[in-house]
Write a protein that holds these residues in place. Structure first.
Motif, PDB file in Angstrom:
ATOM      1  N   ARG A  32     -18.440 -24.168  -2.931  1.00 15.29           N
ATOM      2  CA  ARG A  32     -18.850 -24.807  -1.683  1.00 15.29           C
ATOM      3  C   ARG A  32     -18.200 -26.186  -1.575  1.00 15.29           C
ATOM      4  O   ARG A  32     -17.694 -26.558  -0.508  1.00 15.29           O
ATOM      5  N   ARG A  35     -14.538 -25.775  -0.782  1.00 15.20           N
ATOM      6  CA  ARG A  35     -14.309 -25.422   0.624  1.00 15.20           C
ATOM      7  C   ARG A  35     -14.567 -26.606   1.551  1.00 15.20           C
ATOM      8  O   ARG A  35     -13.791 -26.869   2.473  1.00 15.20           O
ATOM      9  N   SER A 102     -24.492 -19.745   3.021  1.00 16.47           N
ATOM     10  CA  SER A 102     -24.235 -18.922   4.202  1.00 16.47           C
ATOM     11  C   SER A 102     -22.914 -18.160   4.089  1.00 16.47           C
ATOM     12  O   SER A 102     -22.714 -17.164   4.772  1.00 16.47           O
ATOM     13  N   ASP A 103     -22.023 -18.634   3.258  1.00 18.26           N
ATOM     14  CA  ASP A 103     -20.728 -17.996   3.066  1.00 18.26           C
ATOM     15  C   ASP A 103     -20.729 -17.302   1.705  1.00 18.26           C
ATOM     16  O   ASP A 103     -20.991 -17.923   0.683  1.00 18.26           O
ATOM     17  N   ASP A 106     -19.094 -18.747  -1.405  1.00 18.38           N
ATOM     18  CA  ASP A 106     -19.677 -19.893  -2.104  1.00 18.38           C
ATOM     19  C   ASP A 106     -20.572 -19.492  -3.267  1.00 18.38           C
ATOM     20  O   ASP A 106     -21.087 -20.363  -3.974  1.00 18.38           O
TER      21      ASP A 106
END
Length: 136
Positions: A32, A35, A102-103, A106
């Protein structure tokens, strides 16, 4: 045990829990951070290493002095070896509730669980060493 001492004991335990949570969160949310920052993996690795080394060094000195001043020569200082865990769980649950993943990219790698188990086993020893030094 008096109420002010009980509050000081729990405050020191809360700080121990917060330190462990920060180290754990930085490792678990590596992808995370990668990103969100847009850094290369090498830069993020170096940054996290520096943050954790400097943070752990400063926290060790601060908690040693705080435990020596607040908890002194009492045997109850060793209760912090157990009391840090509920605070870490509370911080983890709050962070997970406020910032859910949410991704799917991650998600931490499965090997990260083994690293956390080693950290969970070694952290009470770290607290015991600080407590032993603060008690003398």
């Amino acid at each position: 045990m008096t109420m002010p001492f009980f509050l000081k004991l729990n405050m020191v335990s809360l700080l121990y829990g917060l330190i462990f949570f920060i180290c754990m969160a930085l490792q678990l949310h590596y992808y995370r951070l990668l990103r969100l920052t847009g850094w290369t993996a090498d830069n993020l690795d170096l940054f996290l290493l520096l943050v954790q080394l400097v943070g752990l060094s400063v926290a060790t000195i601060f908690l040693y002095k705080l435990a020596a001043r607040w908890l002194g020569h009492r045997r109850w200082i060793y209760a912090t070896m157990i009391l840090w865990l509920p605070y870490t769980v509370i911080f983890t649950m709050a962070f997970t509730y406020l910032f859910p993943i949410s991704d799917r990219g991650d998600m931490p790698v499965p090997m990260q669980g083994l690293i956390l188990l080693v950290m969970l086993g070694g952290y009470p020893l770290y607290i015991a060493i600080i407590s032993l030094g603060a008690r003398t």
